[in-house]
Design an enzyme around this catalytic site. Sequence first.
Site, PDB file in Angstrom:
ATOM      1  N   ASP A 200       0.854  -1.193   0.000  1.00 35.09           N
ATOM      2  CA  ASP A 200       0.000   0.000   0.000  1.00 35.09           C
ATOM      3  C   ASP A 200       0.887   1.239   0.000  1.00 35.09           C
ATOM      4  OD1 ASP A 200      -2.260   1.542   0.006  1.00 35.09           O
ATOM      5  OD2 ASP A 200      -2.712   1.269   2.122  1.00 35.09           O
ATOM      6  N   TYR A 202       1.379   5.623  -0.517  1.00 37.06           N
ATOM      7  CA  TYR A 202       0.869   6.837   0.147  1.00 37.06           C
ATOM      8  C   TYR A 202       1.078   7.983  -0.848  1.00 37.06           C
ATOM      9  CZ  TYR A 202       0.341   9.966   4.278  1.00 37.06           C
ATOM     10  OH  TYR A 202      -0.068  10.899   5.204  1.00 37.06           O
ATOM     11  N   ARG A 216       0.930  17.620  12.473  1.00 32.53           N
ATOM     12  CA  ARG A 216       2.225  18.285  12.615  1.00 32.53           C
ATOM     13  C   ARG A 216       2.178  19.785  12.323  1.00 32.53           C
ATOM     14  NH1 ARG A 216       3.313  13.577   9.961  1.00 32.53           N
ATOM     15  NH2 ARG A 216       3.335  14.626   7.938  1.00 32.53           N
ATOM     16  N   GLU A 273     -10.781   4.288   3.495  1.00 34.92           N
ATOM     17  CA  GLU A 273      -9.838   5.036   2.667  1.00 34.92           C
ATOM     18  C   GLU A 273     -10.142   4.732   1.205  1.00 34.92           C
ATOM     19  OE1 GLU A 273      -5.920   5.780   5.484  1.00 34.92           O
ATOM     20  OE2 GLU A 273      -5.790   4.338   3.841  1.00 34.92           O
ATOM     21  N   ASP A 308      -9.349   0.654   1.889  1.00 32.17           N
ATOM     22  CA  ASP A 308      -8.361   0.254   2.894  1.00 32.17           C
ATOM     23  C   ASP A 308      -8.902   0.655   4.263  1.00 32.17           C
ATOM     24  OD1 ASP A 308      -6.039  -0.552   4.160  1.00 32.17           O
ATOM     25  OD2 ASP A 308      -5.026   1.355   3.811  1.00 32.17           O
ATOM     26  N   GLN A 315      -4.343   3.006  15.200  1.00 34.30           N
ATOM     27  CA  GLN A 315      -3.210   3.422  14.367  1.00 34.30           C
ATOM     28  C   GLN A 315      -2.380   4.504  15.054  1.00 34.30           C
ATOM     29  OE1 GLN A 315      -4.434   4.727  10.475  1.00 34.30           O
ATOM     30  NE2 GLN A 315      -2.379   5.339   9.839  1.00 34.30           N
ATOM     31  N   TYR A 319       1.546   3.229  15.460  1.00 36.51           N
ATOM     32  CA  TYR A 319       2.301   3.399  14.214  1.00 36.51           C
ATOM     33  C   TYR A 319       3.738   3.863  14.419  1.00 36.51           C
ATOM     34  CZ  TYR A 319       2.267   8.553  13.827  1.00 36.51           C
ATOM     35  OH  TYR A 319       2.494   9.888  14.012  1.00 36.51           O
ATOM     36  N   LYS A 328      -4.499  -1.707  10.232  1.00 38.32           N
ATOM     37  CA  LYS A 328      -4.750  -1.852   8.799  1.00 38.32           C
ATOM     38  C   LYS A 328      -5.052  -3.294   8.384  1.00 38.32           C
ATOM     39  CE  LYS A 328      -3.812   2.378   7.198  1.00 38.32           C
ATOM     40  NZ  LYS A 328      -4.654   3.144   6.273  1.00 38.32           N
ATOM     41  N   THR A 332      -9.239  -5.408   3.918  1.00 43.02           N
ATOM     42  CA  THR A 332      -9.083  -4.522   2.759  1.00 43.02           C
ATOM     43  C   THR A 332     -10.020  -5.036   1.668  1.00 43.02           C
ATOM     44  OG1 THR A 332      -6.760  -4.131   3.293  1.00 43.02           O
ATOM     45  CG2 THR A 332      -7.476  -3.580   1.061  1.00 43.02           C
ATOM     46  N   THR A 424      -4.714   6.583  -0.055  1.00 44.86           N
ATOM     47  CA  THR A 424      -5.935   7.385  -0.095  1.00 44.86           C
ATOM     48  C   THR A 424      -5.860   8.454  -1.175  1.00 44.86           C
ATOM     49  OG1 THR A 424      -6.154   7.042   2.280  1.00 44.86           O
ATOM     50  CG2 THR A 424      -7.525   8.762   1.303  1.00 44.86           C
TER      51      THR A 424
END
Length: 494
Positions: A200, A202, A216, A273, A308, A315, A319, A328, A332, A424
């Site tokens: 998967d 990103y 962030r 997702e 997903d 998470q 993570y 995850k 799926t 996503t």
Amino acid sequence: MSFISYRYKLITLINLKRAMYNEAATLSHIVIVLVVIQLASRLVVSILTIVLGSILFNKLKIIFNVEKSFSLKNNKTMSVSFVDVPKGSDFPLQNLPYGVFSTQSNPGKRLCVAIGNNVLDLSGVAHLYPAKVQDALKSSTLNLLMSLGHDAWHVVRTRTHELLLKNSELEHDAALVRKVIIPQKEVEMHLPADIGDYTDFYSSIHHATNVGIMFRGKENALMPNWRHIPVGYHGRASSVVVSGTPIRRPLGQTLPVEGQPPVFGACKLLDFELEMAFFVGGPGNKLGERVPVEEAWKNVFGFTLMNDWSARDIQKWEYIPLGPFTAKNLGTTISPWIIPVEALEPFIVNNFAQDPQVLPYLKHDKSFNFDINLLVSLKPELGEETLICKSNYKYLYWTAMQQIAHHTVTGCNIRSGDLMASGTISGETEDSFGSMLELSWRGTKPVQLNGNLTRKFIEDGDEIIIRGYCERNGLRIGFGECRGKVLPAIPFKK
């Protein structure tokens, strides 16, 4: 008359003649100039006519060639199948997506293509294809066909198109037609391939930016590596399921209060997702070898829709430092249909502009981005369906070719039947955000549903339905549906 007077008149007469001569000469010059201008203008008009005619001819030629190319890439868009295809169907003759099905009368799994509201049983017509592909068409999964490579895929697709045309060899065999043309409502669809490995990525810059801003801040939204490499992780192939399979709400550790110990229980922030994925086919590569980016397209068998499922609260706690794990692997979901790349070629668009320039091993000139409309709806158990997201595959920053090149640059071998997902797919606008995390902006803005209902995340009984299609000049190439309903968690016995 005096001599002086006579001389004066003579001089005057001479001057008059001279003036007349000059005037005549001037008029002659003017006439000559006018003639020259007229001739020149005719020459210019002729030249302009030739030039403009040539331009017009070339333009018409380009248009003709574009339309011809569009027609050829869609196996003759004006062709008509003897199998009825309703207007607006996802599955016209120009699509022919692959799947694996069974029926109550014959529970054995076999290959098919979709045509209108029916399927064509490929195992039942395998004898009408070249010998080199017959075994693959008699298989119970698409893996063998995937492994045969691009040229074989084209042979199968072309022959399938021929068989489904009006006045074809197949149409003239009424007994065979009754056997191999089956209504979709009478079939059960299965996973189209034995999935060996699942990766998967990103690859949506809008999604990555949104998530980065949430956690962030805007200044550090994208991690320093994001624009340089197609970020991804290895998923769990065993929990990839076909559309319609229920998804159980997972249990796990979460950290509801910062600074306090974690707690164990059912996920409270379950999310979808919106993704697409492609199945690997073709030659692949041996361990220790690489797939060059310019050759990577030969390893893309076709595309499918994907959800997903993600447990956001689990998470968040797990993570760091190695990325998502149990958040995850709960499930799926993919569509049962794989749309061949050849069916998508008329909808190719420019690759997403990348800045800064990528490293040479990721650079390719071939356009391998597609204008695929993607829709997500949420249907509560006792409510009506609401469209909550409208996005598009073309928003992806990294191409499938770059994903393959990066995946194999270390010498990692890929195999036919491997599944690689996009990550996503979000657009720039709020209605194009591809997850509840973004649509509700981390749970701060409820998503309005029909029936005066709202959601921040997915509740038990909710069903998520993903649809996709390309459309141009009246031609629609659809992906079917990717749907899954959430069931309550199974509690631990005390």
